[in-house]
Design a protein around this motif. Structure first.
Motif, PDB file in Angstrom:
ATOM      1  N   LYS A   1     -10.286   5.281   2.173  1.00  0.00           N
ATOM      2  CA  LYS A   1      -8.949   5.864   2.608  1.00  0.00           C
ATOM      3  C   LYS A   1      -9.190   5.905   4.096  1.00  0.00           C
ATOM      4  O   LYS A   1     -10.064   6.349   4.872  1.00  0.00           O
TER       5      LYS A   1
ATOM      6  N   THR B   1      -4.946   3.137   1.364  1.00  0.00           N
ATOM      7  CA  THR B   1      -6.140   3.139   0.576  1.00  0.00           C
ATOM      8  C   THR B   1      -6.726   1.623   0.405  1.00  0.00           C
ATOM      9  O   THR B   1      -5.625   0.934  -0.218  1.00  0.00           O
TER      10      THR B   1
ATOM     11  N   TYR C   1       0.902  -1.290  -0.062  1.00  0.00           N
ATOM     12  CA  TYR C   1       0.017   0.138   0.080  1.00  0.00           C
ATOM     13  C   TYR C   1       0.830   1.148  -0.054  1.00  0.00           C
ATOM     14  O   TYR C   1       0.409   2.417   0.144  1.00  0.00           O
TER      15      TYR C   1
END
Length: 312
Positions: free
Chosen positions: A41, A36, A7
């Protein structure tokens, strides 16, 4: 310290735990990061408020590097199959789909009690084929496809739930099948259930309430009774040769006072003409005579209780 993940880089990593193969298992963060996952988010916790929130293992991972859980810095709202939910802690499937959500994630201490946490909880509502459930929920468990799998209630809450065997007062929670039909509930009080072998009071004196994934009263998807747990009855089974076998709740010494005893309830499962007891012994109701009788114990043997409902 930085940590490279699928990520992106996580900054301000203050503590890391790893799996035996070296893959990152979890980490604690001291700087703001944004992760995310799908359309969401998420900002993992990076500040210790010192009073209410736990501050450890901001993010955990599966061995393949996928995020397993995130403890959020602040409450966020997420979109689910049952609408928008406020959450402070999220657990994911390795697929990235939401597995569990916890609207609150406080730590219970001498300075922050369960009652304090309960007061912060918001009322949530869920519509199921068997009715609407509204109240304060500790956690929601989802199937990988997104449908609700179970709801865990706050310990002090009780709900009236319409089950295939009637309206039952429920504690701790309930679970459902993917189509929304009721799978299990935890009766709040001894509740008489008509079974293929006669009426039995369903009640688990040892129900823990940690989550509602598994409960003592279980139904098949078509509504037929599948299993129940009882602390109040025993069953006597006589075969064609006249041999008698008795199954009843057992007693074990209390962990804190060996001179007192705790009850280990009896588990009975039903599958058409067969009955299974304690997950082992199976009997054909057509080839045996099965009688349900009351189970009682000497109150002097019991561990301390507020009342005797668990013992009959």
């Amino acid at each position: 310290m930085q940590l490279d993940t699928k990520y992106g880089n996580l900054r301000g990593v203050s503590l890391v735990h790893r799996y035996p193969n070296g893959a990152v298992e979890d980490c604690t963060l001291a700087e703001k990061n944004v992760i995310t996952i799908g359309d969401g988010k998420f900002v993992p916790q990076y500040i210790d408020d010192g009073v209410r929130r736990k501050y450890t293992r901001s993010v955990s991972f599966y061995e393949d590097g996928s995020v397993k859980s995130i403890v959020l810095q602040q409450k966020q709202v997420i979109q689910t199959s049952v609408g928008i939910l406020p959450v402070e802690h999220i657990i994911f499937y390795s697929s990235g789909n939401v597995k569990r959500v916890f609207p609150l994630n406080g730590k219970i201490t001498g300075y922050w009690t369960e009652d304090d946490e309960y007061e912060l909880a918001e009322e949530l509502s869920f519509d199921f084929p068997f009715g609407k459930i509204s109240g304060k929920i500790i956690g929601i468990y989802f199937y990988d496809g997104g449908d609700v799998k179970s709801l865990t209630f706050w310990p002090k809450q009780r709900f009236e739930v319409l089950t295939p065997v009637g309206l039952i007062r429920v504690r701790y929670g309930l679970s459902v099948y993917p189509d929304g039909s009721l799978k299990t509930v935890e009766p709040a009080v001894p509740t008489t259930i008509m079974t293929p072998i006669g009426p039995i009071q369903a009640f688990d004196s040892n129900a823990h309430g940690i989550n509602a994934d598994v409960n003592s009263l279980v139904f098949h998807e078509d509504g037929r009774l599948k299993a129940l747990t009882t602390s109040l009855h025993r069953i006597e089974i006589t075969d064609k040769q006249g041999n008698l076998t008795i199954f009843e709740p057992s007693l074990t010494p209390n962990l804190f006072n060996p001179e007192q005893m705790d009850i280990n309830p009896l588990r009975i499962e039903f599958d058409n003409e067969y009955v299974r007891v304690n997950g082992e012994s199976i009997f054909d109701v057509n080839d045996t005579n099965i009688e349900v009788t009351s189970f009682t114990v000497n109150k002097k043997l019991c561990s301390s209780c507020s009342n005797c409902t668990a013992c009959g």
